[in-house]
Design an enzyme around this catalytic site. Structure first.
Site, PDB file in Angstrom:
ATOM      1  N   HIS A  78      41.355  31.991  41.295  1.00 31.44           N
ATOM      2  CA  HIS A  78      41.021  31.139  40.470  1.00 31.44           C
ATOM      3  C   HIS A  78      40.372  29.956  41.609  1.00 31.44           C
ATOM      4  O   HIS A  78      39.348  29.407  41.313  1.00 31.44           O
ATOM      5  CB  HIS A  78      42.202  30.454  39.739  1.00 31.44           C
ATOM      6  CG  HIS A  78      42.828  31.345  38.955  1.00 31.44           C
ATOM      7  ND1 HIS A  78      43.949  31.066  38.182  1.00 31.44           N
ATOM      8  CD2 HIS A  78      42.492  32.308  38.219  1.00 31.44           C
ATOM      9  CE1 HIS A  78      44.424  31.922  37.351  1.00 31.44           C
ATOM     10  NE2 HIS A  78      43.457  32.779  37.281  1.00 31.44           N
ATOM     11  N   HIS A 237      37.892  33.907  30.723  1.00 34.20           N
ATOM     12  CA  HIS A 237      38.851  33.848  31.911  1.00 34.20           C
ATOM     13  C   HIS A 237      38.803  35.046  32.684  1.00 34.20           C
ATOM     14  O   HIS A 237      38.791  34.997  34.253  1.00 34.20           O
ATOM     15  CB  HIS A 237      40.272  33.469  31.450  1.00 34.20           C
ATOM     16  CG  HIS A 237      41.339  33.461  32.820  1.00 34.20           C
ATOM     17  ND1 HIS A 237      41.449  32.310  33.529  1.00 34.20           N
ATOM     18  CD2 HIS A 237      41.976  34.316  33.272  1.00 34.20           C
ATOM     19  CE1 HIS A 237      42.041  32.603  34.337  1.00 34.20           C
ATOM     20  NE2 HIS A 237      42.457  33.908  34.475  1.00 34.20           N
ATOM     21  N   ASP A 241      37.781  35.220  36.645  1.00 37.98           N
ATOM     22  CA  ASP A 241      38.816  36.099  37.843  1.00 37.98           C
ATOM     23  C   ASP A 241      37.829  37.137  38.262  1.00 37.98           C
ATOM     24  O   ASP A 241      37.813  37.058  39.670  1.00 37.98           O
ATOM     25  CB  ASP A 241      39.755  37.045  36.889  1.00 37.98           C
ATOM     26  CG  ASP A 241      40.972  36.281  36.656  1.00 37.98           C
ATOM     27  OD1 ASP A 241      41.410  35.313  37.258  1.00 37.98           O
ATOM     28  OD2 ASP A 241      41.803  37.130  35.990  1.00 37.98           O
ATOM     29  N   HIS A 264      42.109  43.217  38.633  1.00 35.26           N
ATOM     30  CA  HIS A 264      41.592  42.787  40.006  1.00 35.26           C
ATOM     31  C   HIS A 264      41.539  44.072  40.814  1.00 35.26           C
ATOM     32  O   HIS A 264      40.707  44.284  41.663  1.00 35.26           O
ATOM     33  CB  HIS A 264      42.920  42.042  40.389  1.00 35.26           C
ATOM     34  CG  HIS A 264      43.098  40.615  39.719  1.00 35.26           C
ATOM     35  ND1 HIS A 264      42.026  39.915  39.715  1.00 35.26           N
ATOM     36  CD2 HIS A 264      44.002  40.083  39.091  1.00 35.26           C
ATOM     37  CE1 HIS A 264      42.556  38.530  38.737  1.00 35.26           C
ATOM     38  NE2 HIS A 264      43.653  38.849  38.708  1.00 35.26           N
TER      39      HIS A 264
END
EC number: 3.5.1.108
Length: 304
Positions: A78, A237, A241, A264
């Site tokens: 973030h 969001h 990310d 991720h």
């Protein structure tokens, strides 16, 4: 010439670690030209530095974690997203624990911090990574892809079987030549399901997670009284990310990223795959006053 940027002043904030639930201090300091983004664990003696780079990524199960030997800093995405969104090239990030504070679960507080510190241009050209051909990675039904594009564009799709998603899939695509990262992306919060949070807490994880720093869903609805900040906050969001994960490349991108159910781990695999394929990218600068740079990078963003 498009120049490198750093902070004008040092600024400090306090928050809670998402996984430990403990108070964490973070300090953002200006850094010289070509430093990149460097994290410092100030609770260790001597302090240990970890540069934000693809090779230093360790654990990617719940967040992006940077490692240097046994030393780690987790939940960096973030803050990196805010740094990328505001075009900061060089910065020292000093933390008092093994994770960056979660703040409100978005990049908004970090954007506010950086803007409060002020942004200055430095006497060196800003470096960009330009995508020259498509690169893709897949895992089961998930995938992530880079493609050439004159600017910076991010597209993402998520697929959750939950009553609040009418058909399961939520998709967004943002071209940052016409879209403000600060207004349209930075305030999108992380989200999670109550059943998953309970399971994580049994494993001594997500101890700092709450309705103050995440959108929480039970099996039927959103539990946060204030509802959503954006109609498509969930997928935005994931874009937030991804922007943070991609900034581990060390430079702003000239190209397009698209992800389908990517996280991720897959984002990191994509940037490692890109770097390994040297004909797929090039490092460029915009030093010629007459050369037209992608509009997304023409001016620093300095206000909400």
């Amino acid at each position: 010439m498009i120049r490198q940027r750093t902070l004008k002043n040092t600024i400090r904030a306090t928050g809670v670690g998402l996984h430990t639930g403990e108070k964490v201090y973070v300090m953002l300091r200006p850094a010289p030209v070509d430093t990149g983004v460097v994290f410092r664990r100030m609770d260790l003696e001597p302090p240990v530095e970890i540069k934000a780079s693809p090779d230093n990524v360790g654990d990617t199960r719940l967040s992006t974690t940077l490692v240097n030997g046994e030393v780690r800093v987790s939940t960096v995405e973030h803050l990196l997203s805010a740094i990328a969104g505001l075009g900061i090239d060089n910065l020292y990030v000093e933390v008092s624990a093994a994770e960056v504070p979660i703040m409100d679960g978005s990049a908004g507080p970090f954007v506010f911090l950086i803007q409060s510190a002020g942004i200055v241009e430095q006497e060196a050209p800003k470096k960009f990574i330009r995508i020259k051909r498509a690169v893709e990675v897949r895992e089961d039904d998930k995938w992530a892809r880079f493609e050439p594009f004159d600017g910076f564009k991010v597209g993402f799709s998520i697929d959750f079987q939950h009553p609040i998603f009418s058909n399961g899939v939520q998709t967004a695509e943002l071209d940052f030549s016409t879209t403000s990262f600060v207004k349209e992306v930075s305030r999108a919060r992380t989200f999670g399901f109550m059943r998953d949070i309970e399971m994580l807490r049994e494993r001594q994880l997500a101890l700092g997670g709450s309705l103050d720093n995440a959108i929480v869903l039970d099996d039927f609805r959103i539990l946060n009284e204030d509802g959503l900040r954006y109609e498509d906050e969930f997928v935005k969001h994931k874009i937030l990310d991804a922007i943070g994960d991609l900034y581990l490349l060390g430079h702003s991108l000239v190209g397009a990223f698209t992800g389908f159910k990517s996280g991720h781990a897959l984002n990191n695999r994509l940037i490692r795959t890109l770097i390994a394929q040297e004909d797929a990218w090039e490092c460029i600068t915009f030093e010629d006053e007459n050369e037209s740079a992608p509009i997304s990078y023409a001016q620093p963003v300095t206000a909400f």
